[in-house]
Design a protein around this motif. Sequence first.
Motif, short mmCIF file in Angstrom:
data_model
loop_
_atom_site.label_atom_id
_atom_site.label_comp_id
_atom_site.label_asym_id
_atom_site.label_seq_id
_atom_site.Cartn_x
_atom_site.Cartn_y
_atom_site.Cartn_z
N ALA A 163 15.18 -27.21 -46.05
CA ALA A 163 15.63 -26.54 -44.82
C ALA A 163 14.43 -26.18 -43.94
CB ALA A 163 16.43 -25.29 -45.18
N GLY A 164 13.33 -25.76 -44.56
CA GLY A 164 12.14 -25.43 -43.79
C GLY A 164 11.55 -26.64 -43.11
N LEU A 165 11.53 -27.77 -43.82
CA LEU A 165 10.98 -28.99 -43.22
C LEU A 165 11.91 -29.52 -42.13
CD1 LEU A 165 9.61 -30.75 -46.40
CD2 LEU A 165 8.28 -29.76 -44.52
N GLU A 166 13.22 -29.37 -42.32
CA GLU A 166 14.14 -29.76 -41.24
C GLU A 166 13.87 -28.93 -39.99
OE1 GLU A 166 18.80 -29.58 -39.89
OE2 GLU A 166 18.32 -29.33 -42.02
N ALA A 167 13.66 -27.63 -40.15
CA ALA A 167 13.36 -26.78 -38.99
C ALA A 167 12.05 -27.18 -38.34
CB ALA A 167 13.32 -25.31 -39.43
N ALA A 168 11.08 -27.60 -39.15
CA ALA A 168 9.81 -28.06 -38.60
C ALA A 168 10.01 -29.33 -37.77
CB ALA A 168 8.82 -28.32 -39.74
N LEU A 169 10.80 -30.27 -38.28
CA LEU A 169 11.03 -31.52 -37.55
C LEU A 169 11.88 -31.29 -36.31
CD1 LEU A 169 11.57 -33.95 -40.55
CD2 LEU A 169 9.54 -33.68 -39.12
N ARG A 170 12.78 -30.32 -36.35
CA ARG A 170 13.53 -29.97 -35.14
C ARG A 170 12.59 -29.48 -34.05
NH1 ARG A 170 18.97 -29.22 -34.87
NH2 ARG A 170 20.16 -29.82 -36.74
N ALA A 171 11.61 -28.67 -34.45
CA ALA A 171 10.62 -28.20 -33.46
C ALA A 171 9.79 -29.37 -32.93
CB ALA A 171 9.72 -27.15 -34.10
N HIS A 172 9.42 -30.27 -33.81
CA HIS A 172 8.65 -31.46 -33.39
C HIS A 172 9.43 -32.28 -32.37
CE1 HIS A 172 6.16 -35.04 -33.65
NE2 HIS A 172 7.24 -35.75 -33.94
N ASP A 173 10.76 -32.41 -32.57
CA ASP A 173 11.59 -33.21 -31.68
C ASP A 173 11.97 -32.47 -30.40
OD1 ASP A 173 11.57 -35.16 -33.63
OD2 ASP A 173 13.58 -34.71 -34.38
N VAL A 184 3.76 -26.00 -37.87
CA VAL A 184 2.32 -25.88 -38.13
C VAL A 184 2.05 -25.95 -39.63
CG1 VAL A 184 0.36 -24.29 -38.00
CG2 VAL A 184 1.83 -24.61 -36.00
N ARG A 185 2.83 -25.22 -40.41
CA ARG A 185 2.61 -25.21 -41.86
C ARG A 185 2.92 -26.57 -42.48
NH1 ARG A 185 1.97 -20.25 -44.43
NH2 ARG A 185 2.03 -18.45 -43.01
N ALA A 186 3.93 -27.26 -41.97
CA ALA A 186 4.25 -28.59 -42.49
C ALA A 186 3.13 -29.57 -42.20
CB ALA A 186 5.56 -29.08 -41.88
N GLU A 187 2.55 -29.50 -41.01
CA GLU A 187 1.45 -30.40 -40.67
C GLU A 187 0.22 -30.10 -41.51
OE1 GLU A 187 2.42 -31.42 -35.99
OE2 GLU A 187 1.29 -29.60 -36.48
N GLU A 188 -0.02 -28.83 -41.80
CA GLU A 188 -1.16 -28.47 -42.64
C GLU A 188 -0.99 -29.00 -44.06
OE1 GLU A 188 -1.20 -24.25 -42.33
OE2 GLU A 188 -2.37 -24.22 -40.45
N ARG A 189 0.22 -29.02 -44.55
CA ARG A 189 0.46 -29.44 -45.93
C ARG A 189 0.65 -30.94 -46.06
NH1 ARG A 189 2.09 -27.54 -50.98
NH2 ARG A 189 1.69 -25.41 -50.29
N PHE A 190 1.38 -31.55 -45.12
CA PHE A 190 1.79 -32.95 -45.28
C PHE A 190 1.19 -33.89 -44.25
CE2 PHE A 190 5.38 -30.48 -47.06
CZ PHE A 190 5.36 -30.98 -48.35
N GLY A 191 0.53 -33.37 -43.22
CA GLY A 191 -0.01 -34.24 -42.19
C GLY A 191 0.98 -34.45 -41.05
N PRO A 192 0.76 -35.47 -40.22
CA PRO A 192 1.64 -35.71 -39.07
C PRO A 192 3.09 -35.88 -39.48
CG PRO A 192 -0.35 -37.06 -38.91
CD PRO A 192 -0.37 -36.42 -40.27
N PRO A 193 4.02 -35.34 -38.70
CA PRO A 193 5.44 -35.40 -39.07
C PRO A 193 5.98 -36.80 -39.30
CG PRO A 193 5.11 -33.80 -37.32
CD PRO A 193 3.80 -34.51 -37.49
N HIS A 194 5.49 -37.78 -38.55
CA HIS A 194 6.04 -39.13 -38.70
C HIS A 194 5.76 -39.73 -40.09
CE1 HIS A 194 2.07 -41.02 -38.36
NE2 HIS A 194 1.84 -40.20 -37.35
#
Length: 350
Positions: A163-173, A184-194
């Motif tokens: 759910a947190g990663l979905e919210a991150a990708l919603r912000a990205h889109d 921001v936290r997702a990019e720090e942990r996993f890199g670019p959203p794509h």
Amino acid sequence: MTVAGYLAVDSGGSGLRVAVGVPGHAPVAQEKSREPVRTGARGIDPGHLMEQLLPLAHALRARAGLHELGTAVVGAAGFATLGDALRAELPGALARELGVRTTALAADAVTAYAGALGPRPGAVIAAGTGMIAIGTDLTRWRRADGWGHLLGDCGGGAWIGRAGLEAALRAHDGRDGGSAALLVRAEERFGPPHGLPGQLYPRGDRAAVLASFAPEVAASAAHDPVAAAILRTAARSMAESAAAVFPDAGKGTGTEARSRAGTGPGSEAPPEPGPEAAEVALTGGLFHLGDPLLVPLREELARLLPQARQVTAEGDPLHGCVRIAAALAAGDLALPGEPAMLHVVTVKGD
């Protein structure tokens, strides 16, 4: 007189935890493996479990100075649905290799319950990467959820992380419901959203990877309303599962249930739990997230189960195995036996 010891085994997603001791006393020696037991077409593989268990059991028995292991309790993740081969083969294998005469095979939810509450009626929420609720009135077991991260485990670590990663990708889109803080936290942990789908979809440990993001959601909750809402929804899901398995579950639904919980129109304040009320406890690593999850969860439990006493878990699943072993040795096991939940086999001696 030689006292027969017990063997307690907790088989989970990170391997085996094994303990030996004398019934009625805490373990005198413990060890663990780091490889999970394989699951195949026959379910949980008893041969692979024994392959890992035997060296540990022999070493622990020698270290503890025990000549005989009369009782074994094995709690296994997935036992309820994948335990046929264990039921058919493990008691005999333990008797041949270790001299065990009485073996209890249990779902890990049952050993979690036994560790948290012991032989008392109530409900336990066990949450880590996944989530399951289990309850009993001491005549039968009830379980809710525990269906895995693709079909359920609602409120568990993988659910929160996804759910947190979905919210991150919603912000990205730029879609509604997004969280810039979680992006921001997702990019720090996993890199670019794509690149995130490629890091998740092919992996066999996808649930664990998703759950690794749950602490980031909890860390953001104090200042990010989206993260706080995710944890509130997780708490509600877990409390709903606990309510479904609580011993008096089903005594009223709809308006009656809402009134009992103090949330219906014209309802009175929820009753205070009495000293003899059945209990509800929490166990599992997810609750290390602390107050961001625990505060809304306690509120949801009070709303949905006002008649329950919220108590601290007394021990973990390995402690539950030890408790079951002591009860078997004393001949006073009070927890209900069911083939898919708690299965006891006694092998006759030569």
